[in-house]
Write a protein that holds these residues in place. Structure first.
Motif, PDB file in Angstrom:
ATOM      1  N   ASP A 192       0.184  -1.714   0.309  1.00 35.06           N
ATOM      2  CA  ASP A 192       0.199  -0.170  -0.168  1.00 35.06           C
ATOM      3  C   ASP A 192       0.977   1.331   0.187  1.00 35.06           C
ATOM      4  O   ASP A 192      -0.165   2.340  -0.143  1.00 35.06           O
ATOM      5  CB  ASP A 192      -1.442   0.250   1.841  1.00 35.06           C
ATOM      6  CG  ASP A 192      -1.561  -1.294   1.408  1.00 35.06           C
ATOM      7  OD1 ASP A 192      -2.314  -1.938   0.014  1.00 35.06           O
ATOM      8  OD2 ASP A 192      -2.695  -1.422   2.428  1.00 35.06           O
ATOM      9  N   TYR A 193       2.116   1.449   0.287  1.00 32.17           N
ATOM     10  CA  TYR A 193       2.595   2.579  -0.269  1.00 32.17           C
ATOM     11  C   TYR A 193       3.393   3.098  -1.034  1.00 32.17           C
ATOM     12  O   TYR A 193       3.983   2.339  -2.129  1.00 32.17           O
ATOM     13  CB  TYR A 193       4.264   2.030   0.718  1.00 32.17           C
ATOM     14  CG  TYR A 193       3.922   1.665   2.410  1.00 32.17           C
ATOM     15  CD1 TYR A 193       3.490   2.638   3.045  1.00 32.17           C
ATOM     16  CD2 TYR A 193       3.615  -0.221   3.438  1.00 32.17           C
ATOM     17  CE1 TYR A 193       3.129   2.376   4.658  1.00 32.17           C
ATOM     18  CE2 TYR A 193       3.745  -0.001   4.276  1.00 32.17           C
ATOM     19  CZ  TYR A 193       3.503   0.818   4.905  1.00 32.17           C
ATOM     20  OH  TYR A 193       3.006   0.692   6.120  1.00 32.17           O
ATOM     21  N   PRO A 194       3.489   3.716  -1.746  1.00 32.62           N
ATOM     22  CA  PRO A 194       3.804   5.117  -2.698  1.00 32.62           C
ATOM     23  C   PRO A 194       5.412   4.935  -3.157  1.00 32.62           C
ATOM     24  O   PRO A 194       5.755   4.519  -3.987  1.00 32.62           O
ATOM     25  CB  PRO A 194       3.967   6.403  -2.553  1.00 32.62           C
ATOM     26  CG  PRO A 194       3.182   6.874  -1.097  1.00 32.62           C
ATOM     27  CD  PRO A 194       3.252   5.317  -0.596  1.00 32.62           C
ATOM     28  N   HIS A 195       6.018   4.972  -1.917  1.00 29.58           N
ATOM     29  CA  HIS A 195       7.365   4.189  -1.675  1.00 29.58           C
ATOM     30  C   HIS A 195       8.124   3.272  -0.764  1.00 29.58           C
ATOM     31  O   HIS A 195       7.610   3.496   0.324  1.00 29.58           O
ATOM     32  CB  HIS A 195       7.788   5.565  -1.485  1.00 29.58           C
ATOM     33  CG  HIS A 195       8.391   6.730  -2.608  1.00 29.58           C
ATOM     34  ND1 HIS A 195       6.765   7.395  -2.276  1.00 29.58           N
ATOM     35  CD2 HIS A 195       8.433   6.801  -3.717  1.00 29.58           C
ATOM     36  CE1 HIS A 195       7.329   8.433  -3.511  1.00 29.58           C
ATOM     37  NE2 HIS A 195       7.585   8.071  -4.433  1.00 29.58           N
TER      38      HIS A 195
ATOM     39  N   GLU B 250       9.683   0.841   4.117  1.00 32.44           N
ATOM     40  CA  GLU B 250      10.834   0.509   5.243  1.00 32.44           C
ATOM     41  C   GLU B 250      10.641   1.038   6.661  1.00 32.44           C
ATOM     42  O   GLU B 250      11.157   0.734   7.719  1.00 32.44           O
ATOM     43  CB  GLU B 250      12.130   0.439   4.745  1.00 32.44           C
ATOM     44  CG  GLU B 250      12.160  -0.773   3.573  1.00 32.44           C
ATOM     45  CD  GLU B 250      13.520  -0.695   2.078  1.00 32.44           C
ATOM     46  OE1 GLU B 250      13.858   0.608   1.692  1.00 32.44           O
ATOM     47  OE2 GLU B 250      13.051  -1.081   0.958  1.00 32.44           O
ATOM     48  N   ILE B 251      10.427   2.114   6.238  1.00 27.00           N
ATOM     49  CA  ILE B 251      10.540   3.156   7.680  1.00 27.00           C
ATOM     50  C   ILE B 251       9.195   2.620   8.682  1.00 27.00           C
ATOM     51  O   ILE B 251       9.889   2.567  10.036  1.00 27.00           O
ATOM     52  CB  ILE B 251      10.244   4.655   7.213  1.00 27.00           C
ATOM     53  CG1 ILE B 251      10.908   5.417   6.929  1.00 27.00           C
ATOM     54  CG2 ILE B 251       9.341   5.154   8.629  1.00 27.00           C
ATOM     55  CD1 ILE B 251      10.516   7.256   5.972  1.00 27.00           C
ATOM     56  N   HIS B 252       8.134   2.338   8.174  1.00 27.23           N
ATOM     57  CA  HIS B 252       6.845   1.551   8.861  1.00 27.23           C
ATOM     58  C   HIS B 252       7.327   0.277   9.441  1.00 27.23           C
ATOM     59  O   HIS B 252       6.849  -1.061   9.768  1.00 27.23           O
ATOM     60  CB  HIS B 252       6.144   1.714   7.949  1.00 27.23           C
ATOM     61  CG  HIS B 252       5.105   3.193   7.904  1.00 27.23           C
ATOM     62  ND1 HIS B 252       4.356   3.233   9.312  1.00 27.23           N
ATOM     63  CD2 HIS B 252       5.133   4.374   7.607  1.00 27.23           C
ATOM     64  CE1 HIS B 252       4.403   4.548   9.345  1.00 27.23           C
ATOM     65  NE2 HIS B 252       4.126   5.193   7.846  1.00 27.23           N
ATOM     66  N   GLU B 253       8.125  -0.615   7.935  1.00 23.73           N
ATOM     67  CA  GLU B 253       8.649  -1.963   8.772  1.00 23.73           C
ATOM     68  C   GLU B 253       9.670  -2.082  10.216  1.00 23.73           C
ATOM     69  O   GLU B 253       9.790  -3.366  10.360  1.00 23.73           O
ATOM     70  CB  GLU B 253       9.198  -2.624   7.736  1.00 23.73           C
ATOM     71  CG  GLU B 253       8.094  -3.001   6.280  1.00 23.73           C
ATOM     72  CD  GLU B 253       9.032  -3.521   5.254  1.00 23.73           C
ATOM     73  OE1 GLU B 253       8.305  -4.007   4.547  1.00 23.73           O
ATOM     74  OE2 GLU B 253      10.689  -3.331   5.393  1.00 23.73           O
TER      75      GLU B 253
ATOM     76  N   SER C  14      14.916   0.894  -0.713  1.00 21.88           N
ATOM     77  CA  SER C  14      15.370   2.158  -1.428  1.00 21.88           C
ATOM     78  C   SER C  14      17.222   2.537  -0.447  1.00 21.88           C
ATOM     79  O   SER C  14      17.629   1.934   0.426  1.00 21.88           O
ATOM     80  CB  SER C  14      14.957   3.147  -0.226  1.00 21.88           C
ATOM     81  OG  SER C  14      14.629   4.251   0.683  1.00 21.88           O
ATOM     82  N   VAL C  15      17.515   2.897  -1.885  1.00 19.41           N
ATOM     83  CA  VAL C  15      18.821   3.683  -1.310  1.00 19.41           C
ATOM     84  C   VAL C  15      18.918   4.001  -0.193  1.00 19.41           C
ATOM     85  O   VAL C  15      20.126   3.978   0.458  1.00 19.41           O
ATOM     86  CB  VAL C  15      19.256   4.716  -2.877  1.00 19.41           C
ATOM     87  CG1 VAL C  15      20.599   5.280  -2.335  1.00 19.41           C
ATOM     88  CG2 VAL C  15      18.982   3.847  -4.309  1.00 19.41           C
TER      89      VAL C  15
ATOM     90  N   LEU D 230       9.208  14.702  -0.905  1.00 22.36           N
ATOM     91  CA  LEU D 230       7.821  14.915  -1.897  1.00 22.36           C
ATOM     92  C   LEU D 230       7.100  15.513  -2.274  1.00 22.36           C
ATOM     93  O   LEU D 230       7.249  16.288  -3.376  1.00 22.36           O
ATOM     94  CB  LEU D 230       6.851  13.435  -0.261  1.00 22.36           C
ATOM     95  CG  LEU D 230       5.388  13.525  -1.401  1.00 22.36           C
ATOM     96  CD1 LEU D 230       6.021  11.842  -2.273  1.00 22.36           C
ATOM     97  CD2 LEU D 230       4.658  12.666  -0.437  1.00 22.36           C
ATOM     98  N   ALA D 231       7.559  16.276  -1.179  1.00 25.34           N
ATOM     99  CA  ALA D 231       7.212  17.666  -1.303  1.00 25.34           C
ATOM    100  C   ALA D 231       7.892  18.893  -2.653  1.00 25.34           C
ATOM    101  O   ALA D 231       7.169  19.148  -3.526  1.00 25.34           O
ATOM    102  CB  ALA D 231       7.043  18.779  -0.704  1.00 25.34           C
ATOM    103  N   LEU D 232       8.842  18.300  -2.468  1.00 22.06           N
ATOM    104  CA  LEU D 232      10.279  19.085  -3.679  1.00 22.06           C
ATOM    105  C   LEU D 232      10.126  17.891  -5.322  1.00 22.06           C
ATOM    106  O   LEU D 232      10.171  18.165  -6.070  1.00 22.06           O
ATOM    107  CB  LEU D 232      11.444  18.975  -2.970  1.00 22.06           C
ATOM    108  CG  LEU D 232      11.902  19.971  -2.067  1.00 22.06           C
ATOM    109  CD1 LEU D 232      12.949  19.672  -1.585  1.00 22.06           C
ATOM    110  CD2 LEU D 232      10.811  21.418  -3.038  1.00 22.06           C
ATOM    111  N   GLY D 233       9.181  16.741  -5.474  1.00 24.69           N
ATOM    112  CA  GLY D 233       9.153  16.059  -6.643  1.00 24.69           C
ATOM    113  C   GLY D 233      10.185  15.056  -6.358  1.00 24.69           C
ATOM    114  O   GLY D 233      10.421  14.892  -7.763  1.00 24.69           O
ATOM    115  N   ARG D 234      11.410  14.215  -5.493  1.00 27.64           N
ATOM    116  CA  ARG D 234      12.417  13.614  -5.636  1.00 27.64           C
ATOM    117  C   ARG D 234      12.244  12.488  -6.190  1.00 27.64           C
ATOM    118  O   ARG D 234      10.756  12.072  -5.297  1.00 27.64           O
ATOM    119  CB  ARG D 234      13.378  14.156  -4.826  1.00 27.64           C
ATOM    120  CG  ARG D 234      13.350  15.429  -4.599  1.00 27.64           C
ATOM    121  CD  ARG D 234      14.227  15.878  -5.368  1.00 27.64           C
ATOM    122  NE  ARG D 234      14.747  17.544  -4.489  1.00 27.64           N
ATOM    123  CZ  ARG D 234      14.641  18.892  -5.066  1.00 27.64           C
ATOM    124  NH1 ARG D 234      14.103  19.178  -6.988  1.00 27.64           N
ATOM    125  NH2 ARG D 234      14.547  19.963  -4.773  1.00 27.64           N
ATOM    126  N   ASP D 235      12.881  12.360  -6.493  1.00 23.88           N
ATOM    127  CA  ASP D 235      13.405  10.461  -7.146  1.00 23.88           C
ATOM    128  C   ASP D 235      13.235   9.835  -4.984  1.00 23.88           C
ATOM    129  O   ASP D 235      14.437   9.514  -5.648  1.00 23.88           O
ATOM    130  CB  ASP D 235      14.272   9.699  -8.397  1.00 23.88           C
ATOM    131  CG  ASP D 235      13.633   8.547  -8.813  1.00 23.88           C
ATOM    132  OD1 ASP D 235      12.978   7.764  -8.240  1.00 23.88           O
ATOM    133  OD2 ASP D 235      14.380   8.012  -9.711  1.00 23.88           O
TER     134      ASP D 235
END
Ligand code: M6R
Length: 365
Positions: A4-7, A12-15, A155-156, A346-351
């Motif tokens: 359910d996560y967009p990234h 991984e933060i939530h894990e 995630s890197v 996210l606010a800055l639209g980064r990858d």
């Protein structure tokens, strides 16, 4: 899979509550107030001969190592230094039989760390690993070690591997400490605290929405400063690394005591400061540092385990995380930093999962 996560970064933060559960699972001895670390490949008696510990790593693993060093020195009173592996490799390192080396790495494939380990081993040194990837180059190369069991990190930017590295180094410090000065009662208390950490981290994760608002508010900042002291000083460095890595905004971590020695000149309304404050001997000093920043029109974002009302009054933005033993506090104070770097990106639209110019494992020097 991201589910359910967009990234992956957010997933991984939530894990982390679960990954911390895996890190401690079956490794604690509550009745003896210590831990049992199976794969060290060292006889416990060998520990008596250790006169110093040198931790080697890169990036987030280096900062986890700095937290570990602080905990080892506090509990076991063994002098512990942390080295950037890329520097150590070329510094003609001093190796002797009383020094234990510990290599910390998520991937186990970081070229700088591998080459430093080989240099130490060529000189006859003994190296343990704190590794995530089972069967990786470093896992095979080291004399023994501790797997951190964070699970695959995609995630890197590292999150759950960082917290599990901190947890393993805490448990290792407890083992060494209990063989030296730490009495049974304190050992038992620490084991209880360690067992409570998955729930405490779960609780800390509730700050996500508040941190999102704060991150959006500061997305146009010139630069972001991270300030802390003691065991949380490396948390400031790790928080700044996360922001740089994922949002491409400039961020820097400093010891709060170092402010007057230069960084104070950076303070202005466009350069907010994130303060990490725990209860304990640094508390009043940190209050003083916040006042210094506010007096120069700086914005203070406060992340704290303390309920002291003064912090709410001083803060432009206030983030409360659960109260825990100072030695384990980085496991909860890092959570808002991870969210902050996520939402500002996210606010800055980064990858977010694949920041420009970076690779998950750095297999070349
Ligand atoms: O795989 P390793 O733990 O050896 O990697 C070390 C660093 O390259 C790594 O922690 C890097 O700094 C992360 N991308 C930070 O989020």
């Amino acid at each position: 899979l991201k589910g359910d996560y967009p990234h992956f970064f957010l997933k991984e933060i939530h894990e982390q509550p679960d990954s911390i559960r895996r890190a401690i699972g079956g490794r604690l001895l509550p009745d003896f107030g210590t831990a049992k670390l199976g794969g060290l490949n060292l006889d416990k008696r060998d520990f008596f001969d250790i006169k110093r510990i040198h931790i080697i790593a890169m990036g987030s693993a280096l900062y986890a190592g700095q937290i570990g060093a602080s905990v080892i020195e506090t509990l076991a009173r063994i002098p512990t230094q942390v080295f950037d592996a890329s520097e150590l490799r070329y510094s003609n390192p001093i190796v002797d039989k009383e020094t234990l080396f510990i290599a910390v790495s998520q991937s186990g494939e970081t070229a700088d760390t591998i080459l430093a380990v080989k240099e130490i081993q060529n000189k006859g040194g003994r190296v343990l690993g704190v590794i995530n990837s089972v069967g990786s180059t470093l896992a095979r190369l080291t004399h023994g070690g501790m797997y951190i069991h964070a699970g695959q990190e995609v995630s890197v930017a590292s999150t759950k591997a960082f917290t599990n590295q901190v947890m393993l180094l805490n448990m290792f410090a407890l083992v060494l400490g209990r063989m030296r000065d730490v009495p049974l009662s304190r050992g038992k208390d620490l084991v209880k605290e360690i067992m409570a950490m998955p729930e405490k981290v779960e609780e800390a994760l509730k700050c996500g929405e508040i941190v999102k608002e704060i991150a959006y508010k500061y997305k146009d900042a010139n630069s972001i400063l991270f300030l802390a002291r003691g065991t949380n000083y490396p948390v400031a460095l790790e928080g700044a690394l996360k922001v740089k890595e994922v949002s491409y905004l400039h961020a820097e971590g400093f010891s709060a005591g170092g402010l007057k020695h230069g960084p104070l000149a950076l303070i202005c309304p466009e350069t907010p400061s994130i303060f990490v404050i725990t209860e304990g001997e640094y508390f009043e000093k940190m209050i003083g540092n916040i006042i210094e920043v506010k007096a120069r029109d700086g914005k203070a974002i406060i992340v704290t385990t303390s309920s002291d009302e003064r912090l709410k009054e001083l803060a432009d933005d206030y983030i409360k995380v659960p109260e825990v033993d100072e030695l384990l506090s980085p496991l909860v104070t890092i959570i808002p930093m991870q969210f902050f770097s996520y939402y500002i990106s996210l606010a800055l639209g980064r990858d977010i999962d694949q920041p420009r110019n970076l690779a998950k494992s750095v297999t070349v020097e």
